[in-house]
Write a protein that holds these residues in place. Structure first.
Motif, short mmCIF file in Angstrom:
data_model
loop_
_atom_site.label_atom_id
_atom_site.label_comp_id
_atom_site.label_asym_id
_atom_site.label_seq_id
_atom_site.Cartn_x
_atom_site.Cartn_y
_atom_site.Cartn_z
N ASP A 14 0.87 -1.17 0.00
CA ASP A 14 0.00 0.00 0.00
C ASP A 14 0.90 1.22 0.00
N VAL A 15 0.92 1.94 -1.12
CA VAL A 15 1.80 3.10 -1.27
C VAL A 15 1.06 4.35 -0.81
N VAL A 20 4.70 3.33 3.45
CA VAL A 20 4.36 2.20 2.60
C VAL A 20 4.05 1.02 3.52
N ARG A 40 8.27 6.48 3.61
CA ARG A 40 8.59 6.82 2.22
C ARG A 40 9.86 7.65 2.18
N VAL A 70 0.81 -4.36 -5.85
CA VAL A 70 0.74 -2.96 -5.42
C VAL A 70 -0.68 -2.45 -5.62
N LEU A 72 -3.59 -0.07 -6.47
CA LEU A 72 -3.81 1.06 -7.37
C LEU A 72 -5.05 1.81 -6.90
N VAL A 87 1.11 6.15 -8.24
CA VAL A 87 1.32 4.76 -7.85
C VAL A 87 1.80 3.94 -9.04
N ARG A 88 1.27 4.19 -10.23
CA ARG A 88 1.76 3.49 -11.42
C ARG A 88 3.26 3.74 -11.62
N TYR A 90 5.40 4.60 -9.28
CA TYR A 90 6.07 3.92 -8.17
C TYR A 90 6.23 2.43 -8.49
N ALA A 91 5.15 1.80 -8.94
CA ALA A 91 5.18 0.37 -9.24
C ALA A 91 6.16 0.06 -10.38
N LEU A 105 -0.43 -4.64 -10.44
CA LEU A 105 -1.30 -3.65 -9.82
C LEU A 105 -2.66 -4.28 -9.52
N GLU A 108 -7.41 -1.02 -5.42
CA GLU A 108 -7.42 -0.93 -3.95
C GLU A 108 -8.55 -0.07 -3.43
#
Length: 153
Positions: A14-15, A20, A40, A70, A72, A87-88, A90-91, A105, A108
């Protein structure tokens, strides 16, 4: 699960903007459990691996993970906003850090809300809740993904 499921441990991530949350499941993909909350690292340069990604990578190695899921953040109407774009990115970067472990992804929607509610129902509030809500959200993300895989197969 069934024949389409590859056995192995997965990490759920979970970002958040500040932390995290990380969860892990058993090799059979039955149950997700909390593992860690990682601060983070917003100060890493483009060349350096951010500390939070290095820690997620370390956890993936420690748990011999076959994938990282991860969360999204998708809006209730199904659209992706600025948070999903972040988040994309980050992933994608995490995927380069933890190669060859694949990063996938997962929707979420409401994971943090559900995690917060469940913690409150158990009497976890205030500072203690803030310390573990990211882990609980990671559990919700990973468990939701595992349950969806089970339904598909």
């Amino acid at each position: 699960m069934s024949e389409g499921f590859t056995r192995g441990v997965r990490l759920g991530v979970d970002v958040g903007a500040v932390r995290v949350g990380v969860a892990v499941c058993d090799p059979d993909g039955i149950l997700a459990s909390p593992v860690a909350t990682v601060p983070r690292d917003q100060n890493a340069t483009d060349d350096a691996v951010p500390g939070d990604m290095a820690e997620v990578s370390r956890l993936a190695v420690e748990h011999d993970a076959v994938a990282v899921v991860v969360g999204l953040p998708v809006a209730l109407n199904g659209r992706e906003g600025p948070a999903a774009t972040l988040v994309r990115a980050y992933a994608e970067r995490l995927g380069r850090v933890i190669t060859p472990v694949p990063v996938v992804l997962a929707d979420e929607r409401m994971s943090t809300v559900v995690a917060t509610r469940r913690l409150s129902e158990r009497g976890v509030r205030g500072r203690r809740q803030r310390a573990v809500v990211d882990q609980a959200a990671a559990v919700e993300i990973l468990q939701g993904w595992l349950d969806a895989q089970r339904r598909r197969n």
